[in-house]
Write an enzyme that holds these catalytic residues in place. Sequence first.
Site, PDB file in Angstrom:
ATOM      1  N   GLU A 253      58.394 -27.199  -1.184  1.00 19.72           N
ATOM      2  CA  GLU A 253      56.788 -27.844  -1.608  1.00 19.72           C
ATOM      3  C   GLU A 253      56.533 -26.711  -2.279  1.00 19.72           C
ATOM      4  OE1 GLU A 253      53.597 -30.026  -2.416  1.00 19.72           O
ATOM      5  OE2 GLU A 253      53.120 -28.202  -0.805  1.00 19.72           O
ATOM      6  N   CYS A 287      47.621 -28.018  -4.680  1.00 19.35           N
ATOM      7  CA  CYS A 287      49.098 -28.349  -5.062  1.00 19.35           C
ATOM      8  C   CYS A 287      48.687 -29.554  -5.500  1.00 19.35           C
ATOM      9  CB  CYS A 287      50.313 -28.372  -4.676  1.00 19.35           C
ATOM     10  SG  CYS A 287      50.717 -26.722  -3.377  1.00 19.35           S
TER      11      CYS A 287
END
Length: 482
Positions: A253, A287
């Site tokens: 990720e 993110c």
Amino acid sequence: MTTDHGCPAVRMYIAGVWCQGGTGRTAPIVNPATEEVIGEVPLATTADLDHALEAADEGFKVWRDTPIAQRTAILHAAADLLTERAADVGRIMTQEQGKPLAEATGEARRVADTLRWHADDARRAYGRIIPSAPGTVLTVRREPIGPVAAFVPWNFPAGGPMRKISSALAAGCSIVIKASEETPATAAALVACFADAGLPAGVLNLVFGEPAHVSAHLIASPVTRLIAFTGSVPVGKLLAAEAGKVMKPSLMELGGHAPVIVCADADPVRAARKAAQAKFANAGQVCTSPSRFLVHESLIEAFTAEFVRAAEAVVVGDGLADGTTMGPLANERRLKAMERLTADAVARGAKVLVGGERPDRAGYFFAPTVLTDVPADAELMHEEPFGPLAPIVPFTDLDEALATANGLPYGLAAYGFTQSAATAEKLSGELAAGILSINHCGGSVHEAPSGGVKDSGYGREGGPEALDAYLVTKRVSHLLVP
């Protein structure tokens, strides 16, 4: 035990025991709002890592054979403890990471629900029986992959570790997790909930240390069967390459540079308010944070004015202070990155409408910043800012905006605002991202998958898909012997 600054004394957790590590070497824990050292984090030696791996190997043998109802009960007990302790965990998180106390406490409560979700979902990790020939039983079974090595960053000190821990433990795996040395006390507080809930020794092991040394050793070990990482694209590529050398699957990720497309039929004021709220959450250190604002030229004046108003309304300060809505950046590295990206954009012709500088005070603070006239070649348009910088640029044609949005190698999150169902479907079909939100900038939820495409990684966390990486699918063909 706590330090003089009220931060809990941090220890590693290996084989069911809290420990300092083999040499007693430590690194400082710094409060980003004051720049004061508030504690020390122990650094693992090679022997400590080997101890953790041995513990995970033994713990896996116990945990995989623990009945699912018993596993689920322990995980729910840990979630209940975390819920009870959320206020204390939130205060620890704010001290070492900086986010406002309300955000931090909310994060602690939210990840307790993440744990509950994955614990229950593991009860539905079904196999199947496939019709076959007479006298043959053909089945598909799902089994835990084995001990996991996980690595998480500092921006979500509870959310990052819990995503990995909850999925691994729910699936029946053991785990060695290296949490960030910048936010270790929060990770330790999470682990304490599992220990106090009765999790068998060795199933969950927490270590800290020099990142390159820890990752290289854990990935190469024959004990480790899966690598799970959240972090930057460059580091993710390095770890994926190391995992590939030993043929181990990995879950990545990685970072993004999320575009926001505000279409001509959108409400510019509503879009600006929602986008600004998401932009300045956690000081932009997310993110999936919206980071490139592509606004139709007919709306850009109204959108920009409202976005500036929202930025000016942000209350920057110590996350423990009443009224603070945005805390400091987590470290001096991020502060220097904000200064560099802003200076580069201005040098190339951008205008700073608000913010653009560090306040005159202690701490790693940077003002919420809105920029216009940002040229396409500015570093800010290509590099994920991971901070409170908002470049706003106009577009005339939706296909042009989509080309710009998809023009980078990232593909984690994207956002669109429109009142047209047809346009929403166009955005959904053509934006290259693993996570897409229309008419809002909502974050990840535990009941649905999150993850990226292109350089933003592979694999999914959240939803039923979260367990996929942690389970092996096995085909069994059994010929019955009369």
